[in-house]
Design an enzyme around this catalytic site. Structure first.
Site, short mmCIF file in Angstrom:
data_model
loop_
_atom_site.label_atom_id
_atom_site.label_comp_id
_atom_site.label_asym_id
_atom_site.label_seq_id
_atom_site.Cartn_x
_atom_site.Cartn_y
_atom_site.Cartn_z
N SER A 90 -5.59 -1.01 -4.11
CA SER A 90 -4.17 -1.81 -4.31
C SER A 90 -3.84 -2.75 -2.79
O SER A 90 -4.72 -2.08 -1.82
CB SER A 90 -3.60 -0.24 -3.97
OG SER A 90 -1.76 -1.73 -4.10
N HIS A 104 1.59 -9.02 -4.31
CA HIS A 104 0.45 -8.11 -4.26
C HIS A 104 -0.20 -7.83 -5.70
O HIS A 104 -0.12 -8.49 -7.22
CB HIS A 104 2.26 -6.98 -4.51
CG HIS A 104 1.98 -5.87 -5.77
ND1 HIS A 104 2.48 -5.27 -7.23
CD2 HIS A 104 1.63 -4.27 -5.27
CE1 HIS A 104 1.70 -4.23 -7.56
NE2 HIS A 104 1.29 -3.28 -5.98
N ASN A 106 -2.94 -4.47 -7.46
CA ASN A 106 -3.84 -3.52 -7.76
C ASN A 106 -4.48 -3.14 -9.29
O ASN A 106 -3.95 -3.56 -10.56
CB ASN A 106 -2.54 -1.63 -7.64
CG ASN A 106 -1.72 -2.08 -9.01
OD1 ASN A 106 -2.23 -1.18 -9.98
ND2 ASN A 106 -0.42 -1.71 -9.08
N ARG A 108 -6.92 0.22 -11.32
CA ARG A 108 -7.12 1.52 -11.51
C ARG A 108 -7.76 2.11 -12.89
O ARG A 108 -7.21 1.62 -13.66
CB ARG A 108 -5.57 2.50 -10.81
CG ARG A 108 -4.40 2.30 -11.51
CD ARG A 108 -2.94 2.04 -11.19
NE ARG A 108 -2.42 2.44 -12.17
CZ ARG A 108 -1.37 0.85 -12.11
NH1 ARG A 108 -2.14 -0.19 -12.03
NH2 ARG A 108 -0.82 0.50 -13.36
N GLY A 262 0.94 12.52 -0.83
CA GLY A 262 -0.50 11.25 -0.09
C GLY A 262 -0.10 10.89 1.67
O GLY A 262 0.19 11.53 2.05
N ARG A 263 -1.49 10.22 1.63
CA ARG A 263 -1.84 9.60 2.53
C ARG A 263 -0.57 8.88 3.10
O ARG A 263 -0.44 7.14 2.51
CB ARG A 263 -2.88 8.97 3.03
CG ARG A 263 -3.35 8.58 4.76
CD ARG A 263 -4.35 7.61 4.91
NE ARG A 263 -5.01 8.08 6.25
CZ ARG A 263 -4.86 6.84 6.87
NH1 ARG A 263 -4.26 5.01 5.63
NH2 ARG A 263 -5.05 6.53 7.97
N GLU A 265 0.11 6.36 5.59
CA GLU A 265 0.20 5.17 6.84
C GLU A 265 -0.39 3.95 5.00
O GLU A 265 0.14 3.55 5.67
CB GLU A 265 -0.94 5.72 7.53
CG GLU A 265 -0.59 6.18 8.67
CD GLU A 265 0.42 5.52 9.76
OE1 GLU A 265 0.53 4.50 9.33
OE2 GLU A 265 1.72 5.83 9.76
N SER A 266 -0.94 5.11 4.12
CA SER A 266 -2.03 3.83 2.59
C SER A 266 -0.80 3.62 1.93
O SER A 266 0.01 3.01 1.77
CB SER A 266 -2.44 5.06 2.84
OG SER A 266 -3.69 4.92 3.24
#
Length: 302
Positions: A90, A104, A106, A108, A262-263, A265-266
């Site tokens: 992403s 942008h 991504n 997956r 989720g994380r 910062e990501s």
């Protein structure tokens, strides 16, 4: 090599190639990498670039996570749990110059397993979209045409379908259905079936993923050195506010990450470094800013 192994290799190659290309065109800033681990299994590589000659802030992230399917995911997918694997790349790039578009993208891949470890479901998703603040129509045509050329070998119907899905997804419905930008392509839940194997879908994802650099970088090269004013920068930051609104109100990936702890910062890497909001603001009629607003509805580009 399995499709899962191929896809994991693909996202890491894309991450390397895209970061290298962006660093080269920036000429100053480089990506910082943070590797992280997920408590339930797997992890990822977050790469962030800031304060460059060209890119004010950007991130190119990969992750490969696996383990017990969280309850919130099981409900979303309409299944009763089990083991899963999810991998993807992403990216969001916010340039310094208001004449360079934000972008942008991504790609997956997801697998769900039964109690014996056999794949009982799998699907692909991905796409890319462009968010300009000022627009040369030729740049919009170039971006869309590059992704159309990547899609066409897999079927002439795909680009129009995924372009339409992009137009319908990246919309601030609370802003009178104003699109976030000028779109691109977007697809999700592409499952192998009688007409297309998992290998076919992998090759399609690879082709569209590899189209990103030729779709975006020529636009950056063309616009990165254009002169701009404080007023241009104010407009960029005002439009970035709409980008923030979409990501925090409508974006499924962001909302899913927040709901699944989720994380952070990501997850919030996609937000710009600066944005602004003004009460009941409208650009001057006939101005370049007003012309940009006219583009914020679905139209044909390629």
């Amino acid at each position: 090599m399995s499709v899962k192994e191929k896809f994991i290799s693909l996202i890491h190659q894309l991450q390397d190639d895209i970061c290298t290309a962006l660093e080269k065109i920036d000429g100053k800033a480089t990506f910082r990498e943070d590797r992280w681990e997920r408590p339930g299994g797997g992890g990822g590589k977050t790469r962030v670039i800031v304060d460059g000659n060209v890119f004010e802030k950007g991130g190119v992230n990969t992750s490969v996570v696996e383990g017990e399917l969280p309850e919130v995911m099981a409900k979303q997918f309409g299944v009763t749990g089990g083991q899963f694997m999810a991998c993807g790349i992403s990216l969001v790039i916010h340039p310094l110059n208001p004449y360079v578009p934000t972008v942008h993208a991504n790609w997956r891949y997801f697998e769900l397993y039964d109690a014996q470890g056999n794949i009982k479901d799998s699907w692909f998703g991905g796409g890319a979209d462009l968010t300009p603040y000022y627009l040369d129509e030729e740049d919009g045509k170039h971006f869309h045409r590059t992704f159309k050329n990547a899609c066409d070998p897999f079927g002439a119907a795909l680009y129009p379908l995924y372009k339409k899905q992009c137009d319908e997804y990246f919309v601030n419905k609370h802003r009178n259905n104003e699109t976030r930008g000028i779109g691109g392509i977007f697809y999700d839940y592409l499952r192998p079936d009688a007409s297309r194997t998992a290998e076919d879908l992998y090759l399609f994802s690879k082709a569209t993923g590899e189209a990103f650099i030729p779709a975006y970088l020529p636009i950056v090269e063309k616009t990165k050195d254009l002169p701009y004013t404080t007023a241009n920068k104010d407009w960029q930051e005002y439009r970035r506010g709409r980008y923030v609104e979409f990501n925090l109100i409508h974006d499924r990936g962001t909302l899913f990450g927040l709901k699944t702890n989720g994380r952070i910062e990501s997850i919030l890497m996609s937000l710009p470094p600066r944005a602004r909001w003004e009460y009941d603001y409208h650009p001057e009629p006939g101005s370049a800013e007003a012309r940009m607003v006219e583009y914020l509805q679905p139209r044909e580009w390629a």
